[in-house]
Design a protein around this motif. Sequence first.
Motif, PDB file in Angstrom:
ATOM      1  N   TYR A  15     -59.079  35.350  82.640  1.00 45.07           N
ATOM      2  CA  TYR A  15     -60.186  35.093  83.025  1.00 45.07           C
ATOM      3  C   TYR A  15     -61.176  36.419  83.382  1.00 45.07           C
ATOM      4  O   TYR A  15     -62.446  36.654  83.022  1.00 45.07           O
ATOM      5  CB  TYR A  15     -60.044  34.337  84.406  1.00 45.07           C
ATOM      6  N   PHE A  16     -60.529  37.399  84.153  1.00 51.38           N
ATOM      7  CA  PHE A  16     -61.241  38.646  84.416  1.00 51.38           C
ATOM      8  C   PHE A  16     -61.646  39.479  83.165  1.00 51.38           C
ATOM      9  O   PHE A  16     -62.536  40.094  83.208  1.00 51.38           O
ATOM     10  CB  PHE A  16     -60.309  39.512  85.444  1.00 51.38           C
ATOM     11  N   LEU A  17     -60.716  39.352  82.003  1.00 48.23           N
ATOM     12  CA  LEU A  17     -61.129  39.954  80.801  1.00 48.23           C
ATOM     13  C   LEU A  17     -62.479  39.067  80.192  1.00 48.23           C
ATOM     14  O   LEU A  17     -63.334  40.028  79.564  1.00 48.23           O
ATOM     15  CB  LEU A  17     -59.844  39.734  79.708  1.00 48.23           C
ATOM     16  N   TRP A  18     -62.347  37.862  80.426  1.00 52.55           N
ATOM     17  CA  TRP A  18     -63.725  37.333  79.910  1.00 52.55           C
ATOM     18  C   TRP A  18     -65.047  37.541  80.966  1.00 52.55           C
ATOM     19  O   TRP A  18     -66.101  37.786  80.277  1.00 52.55           O
ATOM     20  CB  TRP A  18     -63.593  35.592  79.987  1.00 52.55           C
ATOM     21  N   LYS A  19     -64.634  38.176  82.002  1.00 55.11           N
ATOM     22  CA  LYS A  19     -65.760  38.717  82.798  1.00 55.11           C
ATOM     23  C   LYS A  19     -65.736  40.103  82.583  1.00 55.11           C
ATOM     24  O   LYS A  19     -66.789  40.830  83.222  1.00 55.11           O
ATOM     25  CB  LYS A  19     -65.350  38.379  84.264  1.00 55.11           C
ATOM     26  N   GLU A  20     -65.140  40.511  81.286  1.00 53.51           N
ATOM     27  CA  GLU A  20     -65.447  41.717  80.514  1.00 53.51           C
ATOM     28  C   GLU A  20     -64.828  43.112  81.607  1.00 53.51           C
ATOM     29  O   GLU A  20     -65.407  44.257  81.500  1.00 53.51           O
ATOM     30  CB  GLU A  20     -66.982  42.174  80.431  1.00 53.51           C
ATOM     31  N   ILE A  21     -63.967  42.841  82.456  1.00 55.00           N
ATOM     32  CA  ILE A  21     -63.139  43.773  82.899  1.00 55.00           C
ATOM     33  C   ILE A  21     -62.075  43.967  81.888  1.00 55.00           C
ATOM     34  O   ILE A  21     -60.814  43.432  81.756  1.00 55.00           O
ATOM     35  CB  ILE A  21     -62.352  43.301  84.230  1.00 55.00           C
ATOM     36  N   LEU A  22     -62.162  44.911  81.011  1.00 52.01           N
ATOM     37  CA  LEU A  22     -61.536  45.165  79.663  1.00 52.01           C
ATOM     38  C   LEU A  22     -59.936  45.587  79.934  1.00 52.01           C
ATOM     39  O   LEU A  22     -59.213  45.166  79.005  1.00 52.01           O
ATOM     40  CB  LEU A  22     -62.383  46.056  78.715  1.00 52.01           C
ATOM     41  N   TRP A  23     -59.774  46.456  80.580  1.00 49.74           N
ATOM     42  CA  TRP A  23     -58.483  46.902  80.783  1.00 49.74           C
ATOM     43  C   TRP A  23     -57.574  45.716  81.358  1.00 49.74           C
ATOM     44  O   TRP A  23     -56.306  45.743  81.072  1.00 49.74           O
ATOM     45  CB  TRP A  23     -58.249  48.059  82.174  1.00 49.74           C
ATOM     46  N   MET A  24     -58.088  44.458  81.672  1.00 48.99           N
ATOM     47  CA  MET A  24     -57.272  43.244  81.817  1.00 48.99           C
ATOM     48  C   MET A  24     -56.405  42.950  80.810  1.00 48.99           C
ATOM     49  O   MET A  24     -55.377  42.344  80.706  1.00 48.99           O
ATOM     50  CB  MET A  24     -57.842  42.041  82.284  1.00 48.99           C
ATOM     51  N   LYS A  25     -56.986  43.181  79.468  1.00 46.35           N
ATOM     52  CA  LYS A  25     -56.011  42.830  78.296  1.00 46.35           C
ATOM     53  C   LYS A  25     -54.679  43.371  78.181  1.00 46.35           C
ATOM     54  O   LYS A  25     -53.640  42.775  77.688  1.00 46.35           O
ATOM     55  CB  LYS A  25     -56.791  43.426  77.082  1.00 46.35           C
ATOM     56  N   TYR A  26     -54.460  44.757  79.146  1.00 43.23           N
ATOM     57  CA  TYR A  26     -53.155  45.192  79.004  1.00 43.23           C
ATOM     58  C   TYR A  26     -52.174  44.579  79.997  1.00 43.23           C
ATOM     59  O   TYR A  26     -51.051  44.202  79.827  1.00 43.23           O
ATOM     60  CB  TYR A  26     -53.249  46.838  79.104  1.00 43.23           C
ATOM     61  N   LEU A  27     -53.006  43.970  81.054  1.00 46.05           N
ATOM     62  CA  LEU A  27     -52.171  43.276  82.111  1.00 46.05           C
ATOM     63  C   LEU A  27     -51.647  42.112  81.430  1.00 46.05           C
ATOM     64  O   LEU A  27     -50.594  41.405  81.572  1.00 46.05           O
ATOM     65  CB  LEU A  27     -52.805  42.753  83.289  1.00 46.05           C
ATOM     66  N   VAL A  28     -52.633  41.125  80.467  1.00 43.57           N
ATOM     67  CA  VAL A  28     -52.201  40.050  79.986  1.00 43.57           C
ATOM     68  C   VAL A  28     -50.872  40.287  78.908  1.00 43.57           C
ATOM     69  O   VAL A  28     -50.161  39.492  79.021  1.00 43.57           O
ATOM     70  CB  VAL A  28     -53.510  39.425  79.166  1.00 43.57           C
ATOM     71  N   ILE A  29     -51.091  41.032  78.141  1.00 43.53           N
ATOM     72  CA  ILE A  29     -49.888  41.693  77.463  1.00 43.53           C
ATOM     73  C   ILE A  29     -48.636  41.759  78.238  1.00 43.53           C
ATOM     74  O   ILE A  29     -47.761  41.188  77.872  1.00 43.53           O
ATOM     75  CB  ILE A  29     -50.293  42.849  76.238  1.00 43.53           C
ATOM     76  N   PHE A  30     -48.749  42.587  78.980  1.00 39.82           N
ATOM     77  CA  PHE A  30     -47.546  42.996  79.759  1.00 39.82           C
ATOM     78  C   PHE A  30     -46.889  41.549  80.646  1.00 39.82           C
ATOM     79  O   PHE A  30     -45.744  41.444  80.333  1.00 39.82           O
ATOM     80  CB  PHE A  30     -47.668  43.994  80.864  1.00 39.82           C
ATOM     81  N   SER A  31     -47.917  40.935  81.203  1.00 34.06           N
ATOM     82  CA  SER A  31     -47.408  39.713  81.867  1.00 34.06           C
ATOM     83  C   SER A  31     -47.004  38.686  81.081  1.00 34.06           C
ATOM     84  O   SER A  31     -46.106  37.892  81.408  1.00 34.06           O
ATOM     85  CB  SER A  31     -48.208  39.374  83.051  1.00 34.06           C
ATOM     86  N   GLY A  32     -47.705  38.731  80.070  1.00 39.57           N
ATOM     87  CA  GLY A  32     -47.248  37.523  78.967  1.00 39.57           C
ATOM     88  C   GLY A  32     -45.809  37.746  78.653  1.00 39.57           C
ATOM     89  O   GLY A  32     -45.141  36.792  78.200  1.00 39.57           O
ATOM     90  N   THR A  33     -45.675  39.002  78.111  1.00 43.02           N
ATOM     91  CA  THR A  33     -44.305  39.371  77.611  1.00 43.02           C
ATOM     92  C   THR A  33     -43.261  39.302  78.481  1.00 43.02           C
ATOM     93  O   THR A  33     -42.196  38.705  78.366  1.00 43.02           O
ATOM     94  CB  THR A  33     -44.458  40.918  77.001  1.00 43.02           C
ATOM     95  N   PHE A  34     -43.545  39.621  80.020  1.00 36.56           N
ATOM     96  CA  PHE A  34     -42.483  39.524  80.885  1.00 36.56           C
ATOM     97  C   PHE A  34     -42.183  37.766  81.088  1.00 36.56           C
ATOM     98  O   PHE A  34     -41.278  37.369  81.482  1.00 36.56           O
ATOM     99  CB  PHE A  34     -42.965  40.007  82.205  1.00 36.56           C
ATOM    100  N   MET A  35     -43.271  36.994  81.045  1.00 37.13           N
ATOM    101  CA  MET A  35     -43.105  35.523  81.100  1.00 37.13           C
ATOM    102  C   MET A  35     -42.233  35.041  80.257  1.00 37.13           C
ATOM    103  O   MET A  35     -41.401  34.103  80.420  1.00 37.13           O
ATOM    104  CB  MET A  35     -44.458  35.116  81.395  1.00 37.13           C
ATOM    105  N   THR A  36     -42.396  35.561  78.888  1.00 36.88           N
ATOM    106  CA  THR A  36     -41.509  34.769  77.791  1.00 36.88           C
ATOM    107  C   THR A  36     -40.245  35.384  77.898  1.00 36.88           C
ATOM    108  O   THR A  36     -39.480  34.821  77.610  1.00 36.88           O
ATOM    109  CB  THR A  36     -42.194  35.360  76.358  1.00 36.88           C
ATOM    110  N   LEU A  37     -39.854  36.652  78.259  1.00 42.33           N
ATOM    111  CA  LEU A  37     -38.627  37.283  78.375  1.00 42.33           C
ATOM    112  C   LEU A  37     -37.948  36.394  79.405  1.00 42.33           C
ATOM    113  O   LEU A  37     -36.748  36.200  79.214  1.00 42.33           O
ATOM    114  CB  LEU A  37     -38.712  38.686  78.855  1.00 42.33           C
ATOM    115  N   THR A  38     -38.469  36.066  80.827  1.00 40.08           N
ATOM    116  CA  THR A  38     -37.978  35.400  81.863  1.00 40.08           C
ATOM    117  C   THR A  38     -37.447  34.051  81.242  1.00 40.08           C
ATOM    118  O   THR A  38     -36.729  33.293  81.577  1.00 40.08           O
ATOM    119  CB  THR A  38     -38.621  35.322  83.113  1.00 40.08           C
TER     120      THR A  38
END
Length: 163
Positions: free
Chosen positions: A123-146
Amino acid sequence: MMLNGRIQSLPKELKLLIGIFLVVLSIGFYTGLLFVNETSSISTNGIEENYLGNENDEDAEVMKFKKSPKEMLSIVHSHILSMSLIFFLLGVILSITNLPNKIKLFLMIEPFFSVLFTFGGLYFLWKEILWMKYLVIFSGTFMTLTFTASTLIILYQLIRKQN
């Protein structure tokens, strides 16, 4: 009430139900990851392009436009609700496995943070806070691993012979 290790004493029918549920749930979860790969190539630039569009890229193979507010609210809303239920059910089942309490608690609680960071990050990436894409990748990977670790632990303990 002592829950640790109770999974092995469940009746065969309940073990079968849990096992089939986890297999079908996993098919749905990993199919969702295939969809993410198709729409964003599971890369930071692909995620950014998928939500913010690529109209300015004349060389783009597929034209993508910025998601509308309704699309974003629908994506965030449906994913947070459905993933919360998925991880709640997985956590309930995980609670009766035989694991050290700290590991079990981590696997039960962490996915909820990853869900919030992943879909809130989108959502915040969509609001053009571009660094959020890294948080999305990291947290999505963590979610998949757990998810993967929890599912494998439960399936292993379902088929393991009772001591």
